[in-house]
Scaffold this motif. Structure first.
Motif, short mmCIF file in Angstrom:
data_model
loop_
_atom_site.label_atom_id
_atom_site.label_comp_id
_atom_site.label_asym_id
_atom_site.label_seq_id
_atom_site.Cartn_x
_atom_site.Cartn_y
_atom_site.Cartn_z
N ALA A 162 0.74 -1.38 0.20
CA ALA A 162 -0.03 -0.02 0.07
C ALA A 162 0.78 1.42 0.07
O ALA A 162 0.33 2.50 -0.24
CB ALA A 162 -0.99 0.11 1.27
N SER A 163 2.27 1.37 0.20
CA SER A 163 2.90 2.39 0.30
C SER A 163 3.09 3.02 -1.17
O SER A 163 3.17 2.21 -2.04
CB SER A 163 4.43 1.82 0.78
N PRO A 164 2.83 4.20 -1.28
CA PRO A 164 2.88 4.96 -2.33
C PRO A 164 4.45 4.58 -3.22
O PRO A 164 4.46 4.43 -4.34
CB PRO A 164 2.87 6.49 -2.33
N ALA A 165 5.36 4.66 -2.29
CA ALA A 165 6.91 4.40 -2.83
C ALA A 165 7.03 3.18 -3.41
O ALA A 165 7.58 3.08 -4.53
CB ALA A 165 7.89 4.66 -1.73
N VAL A 166 6.59 2.02 -2.97
CA VAL A 166 6.47 0.79 -3.41
C VAL A 166 5.64 0.42 -4.57
O VAL A 166 5.91 -0.17 -5.54
CB VAL A 166 6.03 -0.22 -1.99
N TYR A 170 6.86 -0.80 -8.22
CA TYR A 170 6.33 -1.87 -8.77
C TYR A 170 5.64 -1.38 -10.29
O TYR A 170 6.12 -2.11 -11.18
CB TYR A 170 5.25 -2.41 -7.78
N ALA A 171 5.20 -0.42 -10.35
CA ALA A 171 4.73 0.18 -11.50
C ALA A 171 5.78 0.25 -12.51
O ALA A 171 5.66 0.18 -13.80
CB ALA A 171 3.67 1.26 -11.56
N LYS A 172 6.84 0.78 -12.04
CA LYS A 172 8.07 1.15 -12.93
C LYS A 172 8.71 -0.22 -13.45
O LYS A 172 9.06 -0.36 -14.58
CB LYS A 172 9.24 2.09 -12.32
N ALA A 173 8.86 -0.97 -12.62
CA ALA A 173 9.49 -2.38 -12.97
C ALA A 173 8.44 -3.19 -13.87
O ALA A 173 8.97 -3.70 -14.79
CB ALA A 173 9.78 -3.19 -11.53
N THR A 174 7.38 -3.13 -13.72
CA THR A 174 6.43 -3.82 -14.40
C THR A 174 6.51 -3.14 -16.02
O THR A 174 6.43 -3.79 -16.84
CB THR A 174 4.82 -3.67 -13.92
#
Length: 216
Positions: A162-166, A170-174
């Protein structure tokens, strides 16, 4: 020729919450039925990192049902790790003649060895590639529950997801993984598509077949 990843990666949830193997079985069923109606024979190559097996191409709906049952029964959390390169290598070594290869896998990471293998296959066969999208575990896709990877059992606690940083990482890696895979398939001359759930199977498959037809 249906090329199925039956590793445990396909026993995980898809973006829409369904098991990825259920979406794959439906997609294989539609493509196999269209081939049957066209008078073509259909075969199967499937497996995981622990081994690859094949069922020779034949005609008829009972045969197609056998292929679909094989994919369904072979894919579970107890399966070996997913490694679609092994199934593709099996095709390159053992499948003679010219086939339309319909590959279904999860969000496979691109790599030079995979691209070389795809180019080798594309020189002999026509290839369609369908990616089943992974569950979105961070950000808006977070369900408030802990998640784990079926590949290595690593845990993603809900409070971290739920962390915005995570979520941003995650979105960047995907996004980077998706872009690399799509670029690899384009360079290899392979028509590609993706889907998140069974509700999109018919629409996405016919769009995929139309793109393949236009590509010549």
């Amino acid at each position: 020729m249906l090329i199925a990843d039956t590793g445990r990666g396909m026993a995980a949830e898809s973006r829409d919450g369904e098991t990825k193997k259920d979406i794959a079985v439906m997609a294989f069923g539609v493509v196999g039925y269209l081939a049957h109606r066209h008078g073509d024979v259909v075969g199967l190559v499937c497996g995981d990192r622990n081994g690859t097996r094949s069922i020779p191409a034949k005609a008829g709906e009972p045969h197609l049902e056998r292929l679909l049952r094989e994919v369904d029964s072979s894919t579970s959390l107890d399966s070996g790790p997913s490694r679609i390169e092994d199934q593709l290598e099996y095709v390159a070594r053992n499948v003679k003649g010219r086939f339309l290869l319909f590959v279904v896998s999860d969000e496979h990471a691109a790599g030079p060895d995979t691209e070389q293998l795809l180019r080798r296959l594309r020189a002999q066969h026509e290839v369609l590639w369908l990616t089943i999208r992974d569950a979105d575990l961070a950000g808006e896709g977070n369900t408030g529950q802990d998640a784990f990877s079926v590949a290595d059992s690593s845990m993603l606690p809900a409070h971290l997801a739920a962390s915005p940083a995570v979520a941003a990482a995650y979105a960047k890696a995907t996004g980077e993984r998706d872009a690399a895979r799509q670029a690899m398939l384009r360079r290899a001359g392979i028509t590609q598509g993706h889907m998140t759930g069974s509700s999109a199977v018919m629409t996405e498959l016919f769009a995929l077949l139309e793109r393949h037809r236009r590509a010549g």
